[in-house]
Motif scaffolding. Structure first.
Motif, PDB file in Angstrom:
ATOM      1  N   VAL A 292     -28.434   8.600   3.767  1.00 44.83           N
ATOM      2  CA  VAL A 292     -29.614   9.288   3.230  1.00 44.83           C
ATOM      3  C   VAL A 292     -30.470   9.844   4.359  1.00 44.83           C
ATOM      4  O   VAL A 292     -31.066  10.926   4.240  1.00 44.83           O
ATOM      5  N   GLU A 293     -30.537   9.131   5.482  1.00 38.95           N
ATOM      6  CA  GLU A 293     -31.358   9.576   6.610  1.00 38.95           C
ATOM      7  C   GLU A 293     -30.712  10.700   7.412  1.00 38.95           C
ATOM      8  O   GLU A 293     -31.382  11.300   8.260  1.00 38.95           O
ATOM      9  N   ASN A 294     -29.433  10.962   7.194  1.00 42.39           N
ATOM     10  CA  ASN A 294     -28.756  12.042   7.917  1.00 42.39           C
ATOM     11  C   ASN A 294     -29.169  13.383   7.313  1.00 42.39           C
ATOM     12  O   ASN A 294     -28.837  13.703   6.167  1.00 42.39           O
ATOM     13  N   ASN A 295     -29.904  14.182   8.083  1.00 37.90           N
ATOM     14  CA  ASN A 295     -30.431  15.457   7.587  1.00 37.90           C
ATOM     15  C   ASN A 295     -29.410  16.583   7.609  1.00 37.90           C
ATOM     16  O   ASN A 295     -29.710  17.689   7.150  1.00 37.90           O
ATOM     17  N   TYR A 296     -28.221  16.332   8.150  1.00 37.06           N
ATOM     18  CA  TYR A 296     -27.221  17.393   8.266  1.00 37.06           C
ATOM     19  C   TYR A 296     -26.298  17.475   7.052  1.00 37.06           C
ATOM     20  O   TYR A 296     -25.472  18.381   6.975  1.00 37.06           O
ATOM     21  N   ILE A 297     -26.406  16.538   6.139  1.00 36.08           N
ATOM     22  CA  ILE A 297     -25.465  16.496   5.020  1.00 36.08           C
ATOM     23  C   ILE A 297     -26.233  16.529   3.711  1.00 36.08           C
ATOM     24  O   ILE A 297     -27.384  16.099   3.625  1.00 36.08           O
ATOM     25  N   ASP A 298     -25.583  17.049   2.684  1.00 34.72           N
ATOM     26  CA  ASP A 298     -26.169  17.113   1.344  1.00 34.72           C
ATOM     27  C   ASP A 298     -25.033  17.000   0.331  1.00 34.72           C
ATOM     28  O   ASP A 298     -24.331  17.968   0.055  1.00 34.72           O
ATOM     29  N   PRO A 299     -24.832  15.820  -0.249  1.00 36.86           N
ATOM     30  CA  PRO A 299     -23.714  15.640  -1.184  1.00 36.86           C
ATOM     31  C   PRO A 299     -24.094  15.924  -2.629  1.00 36.86           C
ATOM     32  O   PRO A 299     -23.434  15.431  -3.547  1.00 36.86           O
ATOM     33  N   SER A 300     -25.146  16.695  -2.858  1.00 40.23           N
ATOM     34  CA  SER A 300     -25.637  16.886  -4.221  1.00 40.23           C
ATOM     35  C   SER A 300     -24.572  17.389  -5.190  1.00 40.23           C
ATOM     36  O   SER A 300     -24.522  16.929  -6.335  1.00 40.23           O
ATOM     37  N   PRO A 301     -23.677  18.324  -4.815  1.00 40.97           N
ATOM     38  CA  PRO A 301     -22.689  18.786  -5.801  1.00 40.97           C
ATOM     39  C   PRO A 301     -21.614  17.763  -6.132  1.00 40.97           C
ATOM     40  O   PRO A 301     -20.812  17.993  -7.022  1.00 40.97           O
ATOM     41  N   SER A 302     -21.550  16.651  -5.413  1.00 46.71           N
ATOM     42  CA  SER A 302     -20.445  15.716  -5.574  1.00 46.71           C
ATOM     43  C   SER A 302     -20.747  14.691  -6.653  1.00 46.71           C
ATOM     44  O   SER A 302     -21.876  14.209  -6.796  1.00 46.71           O
ATOM     45  N   LEU A 303     -19.715  14.338  -7.423  1.00 49.96           N
ATOM     46  CA  LEU A 303     -19.850  13.277  -8.418  1.00 49.96           C
ATOM     47  C   LEU A 303     -19.954  11.902  -7.774  1.00 49.96           C
ATOM     48  O   LEU A 303     -20.348  10.937  -8.435  1.00 49.96           O
ATOM     49  N   ALA A 304     -19.602  11.806  -6.501  1.00 52.52           N
ATOM     50  CA  ALA A 304     -19.695  10.517  -5.822  1.00 52.52           C
ATOM     51  C   ALA A 304     -21.133  10.027  -5.730  1.00 52.52           C
ATOM     52  O   ALA A 304     -21.375   8.820  -5.629  1.00 52.52           O
ATOM     53  N   VAL A 305     -22.098  10.942  -5.771  1.00 54.98           N
ATOM     54  CA  VAL A 305     -23.504  10.531  -5.738  1.00 54.98           C
ATOM     55  C   VAL A 305     -23.838   9.713  -6.981  1.00 54.98           C
ATOM     56  O   VAL A 305     -24.534   8.693  -6.911  1.00 54.98           O
ATOM     57  N   ASN A 306     -23.349  10.143  -8.137  1.00 51.24           N
ATOM     58  CA  ASN A 306     -23.596   9.390  -9.366  1.00 51.24           C
ATOM     59  C   ASN A 306     -22.954   8.004  -9.301  1.00 51.24           C
ATOM     60  O   ASN A 306     -23.534   7.017  -9.767  1.00 51.24           O
ATOM     61  N   ARG A 307     -21.769   7.924  -8.710  1.00 50.37           N
ATOM     62  CA  ARG A 307     -21.118   6.619  -8.588  1.00 50.37           C
ATOM     63  C   ARG A 307     -21.902   5.708  -7.643  1.00 50.37           C
ATOM     64  O   ARG A 307     -22.056   4.507  -7.897  1.00 50.37           O
ATOM     65  N   ALA A 308     -22.391   6.270  -6.540  1.00 46.21           N
ATOM     66  CA  ALA A 308     -23.183   5.466  -5.605  1.00 46.21           C
ATOM     67  C   ALA A 308     -24.483   4.993  -6.250  1.00 46.21           C
ATOM     68  O   ALA A 308     -24.921   3.853  -6.039  1.00 46.21           O
ATOM     69  N   ALA A 309     -25.114   5.862  -7.050  1.00 46.12           N
ATOM     70  CA  ALA A 309     -26.342   5.460  -7.744  1.00 46.12           C
ATOM     71  C   ALA A 309     -26.068   4.325  -8.726  1.00 46.12           C
ATOM     72  O   ALA A 309     -26.855   3.370  -8.831  1.00 46.12           O
ATOM     73  N   ASN A 310     -24.954   4.405  -9.439  1.00 46.37           N
ATOM     74  CA  ASN A 310     -24.600   3.316 -10.357  1.00 46.37           C
ATOM     75  C   ASN A 310     -24.317   2.018  -9.601  1.00 46.37           C
ATOM     76  O   ASN A 310     -24.646   0.922 -10.080  1.00 46.37           O
ATOM     77  N   ALA A 311     -23.711   2.131  -8.411  1.00 51.01           N
ATOM     78  CA  ALA A 311     -23.445   0.934  -7.609  1.00 51.01           C
ATOM     79  C   ALA A 311     -24.750   0.276  -7.166  1.00 51.01           C
ATOM     80  O   ALA A 311     -24.890  -0.959  -7.208  1.00 51.01           O
ATOM     81  N   LEU A 312     -25.719   1.076  -6.737  1.00 50.59           N
ATOM     82  CA  LEU A 312     -27.021   0.514  -6.358  1.00 50.59           C
ATOM     83  C   LEU A 312     -27.718  -0.115  -7.557  1.00 50.59           C
ATOM     84  O   LEU A 312     -28.392  -1.152  -7.429  1.00 50.59           O
ATOM     85  N   LEU A 313     -27.560   0.489  -8.714  1.00 47.39           N
ATOM     86  CA  LEU A 313     -28.151  -0.077  -9.923  1.00 47.39           C
ATOM     87  C   LEU A 313     -27.538  -1.437 -10.245  1.00 47.39           C
ATOM     88  O   LEU A 313     -28.247  -2.377 -10.634  1.00 47.39           O
ATOM     89  N   VAL A 314     -26.227  -1.560 -10.058  1.00 47.86           N
ATOM     90  CA  VAL A 314     -25.556  -2.839 -10.318  1.00 47.86           C
ATOM     91  C   VAL A 314     -26.067  -3.917  -9.368  1.00 47.86           C
ATOM     92  O   VAL A 314     -26.322  -5.060  -9.769  1.00 47.86           O
ATOM     93  N   ILE A 315     -26.231  -3.575  -8.088  1.00 46.15           N
ATOM     94  CA  ILE A 315     -26.726  -4.562  -7.123  1.00 46.15           C
ATOM     95  C   ILE A 315     -28.133  -5.022  -7.486  1.00 46.15           C
ATOM     96  O   ILE A 315     -28.481  -6.197  -7.349  1.00 46.15           O
ATOM     97  N   ALA A 316     -28.954  -4.106  -7.986  1.00 45.19           N
ATOM     98  CA  ALA A 316     -30.352  -4.439  -8.271  1.00 45.19           C
ATOM     99  C   ALA A 316     -30.510  -5.289  -9.523  1.00 45.19           C
ATOM    100  O   ALA A 316     -31.410  -6.139  -9.584  1.00 45.19           O
ATOM    101  N   ILE A 317     -29.659  -5.090 -10.541  1.00 45.16           N
ATOM    102  CA  ILE A 317     -29.904  -5.755 -11.830  1.00 45.16           C
ATOM    103  C   ILE A 317     -28.744  -6.636 -12.266  1.00 45.16           C
ATOM    104  O   ILE A 317     -28.723  -7.091 -13.415  1.00 45.16           O
ATOM    105  N   GLU A 318     -27.783  -6.900 -11.406  1.00 39.89           N
ATOM    106  CA  GLU A 318     -26.633  -7.693 -11.833  1.00 39.89           C
ATOM    107  C   GLU A 318     -27.055  -9.120 -12.164  1.00 39.89           C
ATOM    108  O   GLU A 318     -28.062  -9.640 -11.669  1.00 39.89           O
ATOM    109  N   THR A 319     -26.251  -9.762 -13.005  1.00 41.05           N
ATOM    110  CA  THR A 319     -26.552 -11.129 -13.430  1.00 41.05           C
ATOM    111  C   THR A 319     -26.221 -12.140 -12.347  1.00 41.05           C
ATOM    112  O   THR A 319     -26.975 -13.091 -12.112  1.00 41.05           O
ATOM    113  N   ASN A 320     -25.097 -11.945 -11.667  1.00 42.91           N
ATOM    114  CA  ASN A 320     -24.689 -12.876 -10.615  1.00 42.91           C
ATOM    115  C   ASN A 320     -25.599 -12.736  -9.404  1.00 42.91           C
ATOM    116  O   ASN A 320     -26.090 -11.645  -9.093  1.00 42.91           O
ATOM    117  N   THR A 321     -25.818 -13.842  -8.726  1.00 49.13           N
ATOM    118  CA  THR A 321     -26.668 -13.853  -7.541  1.00 49.13           C
ATOM    119  C   THR A 321     -25.816 -14.009  -6.295  1.00 49.13           C
ATOM    120  O   THR A 321     -24.744 -14.613  -6.326  1.00 49.13           O
TER     121      THR A 321
END
Length: 438
Positions: A292-321
């Motif tokens: 995210v801090e790298n100013n030379y790249i922009d992955p906005s057109p990629s579907l991988a951004v949605n997958r990464a966002a879902n992964a961060l969501l899982v880490i934040a709200i998952e049931t297992n600790t």
């Protein structure tokens, strides 16, 4: 002749008879003398030496009685004889005649004694004879302290292993299409490509792809893939020094644009497939942070951004600790990072709304854990006041009732409950909605 024989017999009868008892007694006498002569070979520590040693370490001689000094001297002498005897046995077992420092150290370890330090040396010592005392001492060289302090001394510390990536740009591919075969169509929008086609064999229509999206979808060169594999191994299971070098390169490297979907998919697949622990989760979060801090790249057109966002969501709200670490801190980091990804990489509005709805369903579910509630509230807070005003504050009364019911449960952690209340206070102060807490 008869008289001489009688004299001889009389003389023989006058000799003392040597019995078996006399032989044993004489043998004991010889052994005793031998032991006494051998005993003189061992050193004996005198009580005066004990007093001198005690005085050198700050113990007054008046504090030591004569009986204590005698007992200590006897014990030290016995211990010294035992060590010398064990050293002789070690030499005999090793079939050597030269006693080494390592032999003495090994004997001290076996005897449960304190090992000696400072006596091993990599070079031969030079001894000097002192005629006055008839002893040999090591030749100590005088050192000029002032000169040594003022001199410049360079200390070379061995460097740790590190990974350094070097970009080798491939040669441009040869032109396979002639200028006559390719023309630019002025009617098409800027950033698209048009190829002259045959009217008799029209091809099937294909969707128009932007040039930056085409660059992301095309397969990178082999050396790019090799770079990705090396960094992926370090992120998943590498050492901390290697991980720091890899993340530093990901933060500033302007050429990793084609590999960005690969890294985001790596994070998403690792979260979904592998069993997480503190080190792995921390490495995944740090990887997305530097991207995210790298100013030379922009992955906005990629579907991988949605997958990464879902992964961060899982880490934040998952049931297992995650054990052996601060689990709430990891959830907070994932929540803040999710907000950065949504803002910096322009996540679709539809997915943002889906994330918010999922969070609202989670915090209104009585069976979900308080740790998951904490991650959800932090995400809603960092998404901004608009999300809080539109979605969270309208259901705050229902959520307070749910917290009251959970607080009555003895199995609920009081620490988690305090963290939930603290997160609500933070969201309240950020959005200036204090009346909702009344």
């Amino acid at each position: 002749m008869n008289m001489d024989k009688n004299k001889i017999k009389k003389h023989e009868s006058m000799k003392p008879s040597t019995s078996k008892a006399d032989k044993i007694s004489s043998k004991k006498t010889v052994d005793k003398k031998r032991n006494e002569s051998n005993g003189e070979k061992y050193a004996v520590i005198l009580p005066e030496s004990i007093s001198a040693i005690a005085d050198s370490i700050g113990i007054s001689t008046s504090d030591l009685t004569e009986e204590a000094r005698n007992n200590l001297a006897e014990d030290v002498s016995y211990k010294l004889r035992e060590i010398v005897q064990n050293c002789i046995i070690a030499l005999h077992n090793n079939k050597r005649q030269k006693l080494l420092t390592s032999d003495v150290t090994r004997v001290l370890e076996v005897s449960n004694s304190i090992p000696i330090y400072g006596h091993s040396t990599g070079h031969a010592l030079e001894f000097v004879h002192i005629p006055e005392s008839d002893v040999f001492v090591t030749n100590d060289v005088e050192v000029d302290i002032v000169k040594m302090v003022l001199s410049k001394t360079e200390y070379i510390k061995p460097t740790e292993e590190y990974v350094k990536g070097i970009w080798l740009l491939p040669d441009p591919p040869p032109e396979k299409v002639t200028e006559a075969a390719t023309t630019s169509n002025p009617s098409t929008s800027e950033g698209t490509t048009s190829i002259k086609i045959d009217q008799h064999n029209p091809p099937q229509p294909k969707p128009t792809i932007k040039t930056d999206e085409l660059a992301l979808l095309s397969k990178p060169p082999p050396h790019f893939i090799n770079y990705y594999l090396q960094v992926a191994r370090v992120v998943i299971g590498g050492s901390e020094p290697h991980l720091k070098v890899a993340l530093a390169d990901l933060r500033k490297n302007p050429n990793i644009g084609p590999l960005l979907p690969y890294f985001l998919n790596l994070v998403a697949l690792t979260v979904n497939k592998l069993q997480r622990h503190h080190r792995l989760t921390d490495a995944l979060l740090r990887t997305i942070e530097v991207l995210v801090e790298n100013n030379y790249i922009d992955p906005s057109p990629s579907l991988a951004v949605n997958r990464a966002a879902n992964a961060l969501l899982v880490i934040a709200i998952e049931t297992n600790t995650v054990t052996h670490c601060d689990d709430l801190q990891l959830r907070k980091r994932a929540a803040v990072l999710l907000a950065k990804v949504i803002v910096s990489w322009s996540v679709e509005i539809k997915q943002q709304i889906d994330i918010v709805k999922r969070l609202l369903q989670l915090i209104l579910d009585y069976n979900s854990s308080l740790k998951s509630h904490y991650g959800a509230i932090v995400i809603l807070t960092v998404l901004g006041n608009k999300i809080l005003d539109s979605y969270f504050w309208p259901i705050i009364d229902r959520y307070f009732k749910l917290l009251d019911e959970k607080e009555k449960d003895s199995a609920v952690s009081k620490l988690d409950m305090q963290c939930i209340k603290g997160a609500i206070l933070v969201s309240c102060f950020d959005s200036a909605k204090k009346p909702y807490l009344m």
